[in-house]
Scaffold this motif. Structure first.
Motif, short mmCIF file in Angstrom:
data_model
loop_
_atom_site.label_atom_id
_atom_site.label_comp_id
_atom_site.label_asym_id
_atom_site.label_seq_id
_atom_site.Cartn_x
_atom_site.Cartn_y
_atom_site.Cartn_z
N GLU A 184 46.64 -45.75 83.02
CA GLU A 184 46.78 -46.94 83.88
C GLU A 184 45.42 -47.59 84.15
OE1 GLU A 184 48.72 -46.30 87.63
OE2 GLU A 184 49.14 -48.44 87.85
N LYS A 185 44.41 -46.73 84.37
CA LYS A 185 43.06 -47.24 84.62
C LYS A 185 42.56 -48.04 83.41
CE LYS A 185 40.35 -44.08 86.52
NZ LYS A 185 39.31 -43.00 86.52
N GLU A 186 42.87 -47.55 82.22
CA GLU A 186 42.44 -48.27 81.01
C GLU A 186 43.25 -49.55 80.82
OE1 GLU A 186 40.64 -44.60 78.38
OE2 GLU A 186 42.71 -45.20 77.99
N ASP A 187 44.56 -49.42 80.87
CA ASP A 187 45.44 -50.59 80.60
C ASP A 187 45.22 -51.72 81.60
OD1 ASP A 187 46.63 -49.41 78.46
OD2 ASP A 187 48.55 -48.98 79.43
N VAL A 231 36.84 -35.43 78.64
CA VAL A 231 36.29 -34.06 78.60
C VAL A 231 37.22 -33.11 79.37
CG1 VAL A 231 34.35 -32.59 79.33
CG2 VAL A 231 33.90 -34.84 78.32
N PHE A 232 37.66 -33.56 80.53
CA PHE A 232 38.58 -32.75 81.34
C PHE A 232 39.88 -32.46 80.57
CE2 PHE A 232 42.09 -32.56 84.47
CZ PHE A 232 41.73 -31.39 85.12
N GLY A 233 40.38 -33.46 79.87
CA GLY A 233 41.59 -33.29 79.05
C GLY A 233 41.38 -32.22 77.98
N ARG A 234 40.19 -32.26 77.34
CA ARG A 234 39.87 -31.26 76.30
C ARG A 234 39.79 -29.86 76.90
NH1 ARG A 234 35.49 -35.26 74.69
NH2 ARG A 234 36.88 -36.73 73.65
N LEU A 271 26.78 -54.31 80.79
CA LEU A 271 27.90 -53.99 81.67
C LEU A 271 27.49 -54.06 83.15
CD1 LEU A 271 29.50 -53.09 79.19
CD2 LEU A 271 30.05 -50.98 80.38
N ILE A 272 28.36 -54.63 83.97
CA ILE A 272 28.10 -54.60 85.41
C ILE A 272 28.30 -53.15 85.88
CG2 ILE A 272 28.73 -57.02 85.85
CD1 ILE A 272 31.38 -55.87 87.09
N ALA A 273 27.66 -52.81 87.00
CA ALA A 273 27.64 -51.41 87.47
C ALA A 273 29.04 -50.81 87.57
CB ALA A 273 26.92 -51.35 88.82
N GLU A 274 30.00 -51.58 88.07
CA GLU A 274 31.36 -51.08 88.25
C GLU A 274 32.01 -50.71 86.91
OE1 GLU A 274 32.98 -50.02 90.60
OE2 GLU A 274 35.13 -50.37 90.34
N ASP A 275 31.83 -51.57 85.91
CA ASP A 275 32.41 -51.27 84.59
C ASP A 275 31.75 -50.05 83.96
OD1 ASP A 275 34.18 -53.36 84.77
OD2 ASP A 275 32.87 -54.79 83.76
N ARG A 276 30.43 -49.93 84.13
CA ARG A 276 29.71 -48.78 83.59
C ARG A 276 30.19 -47.48 84.27
NH1 ARG A 276 26.16 -48.34 79.89
NH2 ARG A 276 25.78 -50.56 79.70
N ARG A 277 30.42 -47.59 85.58
CA ARG A 277 30.90 -46.43 86.34
C ARG A 277 32.28 -45.99 85.83
NH1 ARG A 277 34.32 -45.25 90.12
NH2 ARG A 277 35.03 -47.40 90.40
N ILE A 278 33.16 -46.97 85.61
CA ILE A 278 34.51 -46.63 85.14
C ILE A 278 34.45 -46.03 83.74
CG2 ILE A 278 36.82 -47.52 84.60
CD1 ILE A 278 36.34 -49.67 86.75
N MET A 279 33.59 -46.57 82.88
CA MET A 279 33.48 -46.04 81.52
C MET A 279 33.03 -44.58 81.55
SD MET A 279 31.84 -47.74 78.12
CE MET A 279 30.10 -47.40 78.25
N LYS A 280 32.08 -44.27 82.43
CA LYS A 280 31.58 -42.90 82.57
C LYS A 280 32.73 -41.99 83.04
CE LYS A 280 27.69 -40.51 84.76
NZ LYS A 280 28.18 -39.93 86.02
N GLU A 281 33.50 -42.50 83.99
CA GLU A 281 34.64 -41.76 84.53
C GLU A 281 35.66 -41.48 83.43
OE1 GLU A 281 35.32 -43.25 88.84
OE2 GLU A 281 37.17 -43.65 87.73
N LEU A 282 35.93 -42.47 82.60
CA LEU A 282 36.91 -42.30 81.52
C LEU A 282 36.45 -41.24 80.54
CD1 LEU A 282 37.77 -46.07 80.82
CD2 LEU A 282 39.25 -44.40 81.94
N ILE A 283 35.14 -41.24 80.22
CA ILE A 283 34.59 -40.23 79.30
C ILE A 283 34.73 -38.83 79.92
CG2 ILE A 283 32.47 -39.41 78.17
CD1 ILE A 283 31.65 -42.44 77.97
#
Ligand code: FE2
Ligand code: FE2
Length: 179
Positions: A130-133, A87-90, A71-83
């Motif tokens: 929206e970030k995912e879609d 957690v915040f949702g839980r 993964l390029i750095a930007e995609d890895r950053r977004i994936m971490k953010e999504l995870i």
């Protein structure tokens, strides 16, 4: 059908439920009360559908596969953010359950907390979707061959097939523990 299609279809149902929550929030404000059973149902929807069934496929299958990709750095950053957002949702859902218990036990001040938590969910979740879609699913698709994407789709279906059994097994186990 691409693997991301069922995830995006699930997003549409989650959005519809968030609209229902918005309607309930308006009622809370005008009537200054809430049916705690609605919160029970909302919590069940969030936990079983949005978190276990939907985030489960994202985290346990899509993100797991992406972890094996360069993964390029930007995609890895977004994936971490999504995870982190999952957690915040839980955490928000746990706080909503606690506030609902207080409300049920006669603490009327808990209504403000219930409304605040519902408000947070209706604010943050559409942005997550929206970030995912629009951003993460399209860019993550580039890391997979068509065969790999179809293999994920098959795994998503297998994951879903187990969900209804997992849900009702947990219902029985919950009541067995109480006996
Ligand atoms: Fe997500
Ligand atoms: Fe999602």
């Amino acid at each position: 059908m691409q693997a991301r299609a069922p995830l995006m279809i699930e997003h549409r149902l989650i959005e519809r439920f968030l609209s229902v929550i918005k309607g309930v929030l308006a009622k809370i404000e005008s009537q200054q009360n809430i049916d705690p059973v609605f919160i029970d149902i909302a919590v069940d929807f969030i936990r079983v559908y949005a978190d276990r069934t939907h985030h489960g496929k994202e985290e346990d299958i899509l993100f797991r596969e992406l972890n094996n990709k360069p993964l390029i750095a930007e995609d890895r950053r977004i994936m971490k953010e999504l995870i982190e957002e999952h957690v915040f949702g839980r955490q928000t859902t746990e706080a909503l359950i606690a506030a609902n218990t207080r409300y049920r036990n006669g603490d009327e001040t808990a209504l403000t907390d219930i409304a605040a938590k519902l408000h947070i969910l209706t604010e943050f979740y559409p942005k997550h979707i929206e970030k995912e879609d629009k951003l993460f699913f399209p860019s993550s698709r580039n890391y997979f061959t068509d065969e790999e994407d179809q293999a994920m789709l098959a795994e998503f279906r297998e994951f879903d097939r187990k969900m209804i059994h997992e849900k009702y097994q947990s219902v029985v186990e919950k009541f067995e523990r109480r006996l």
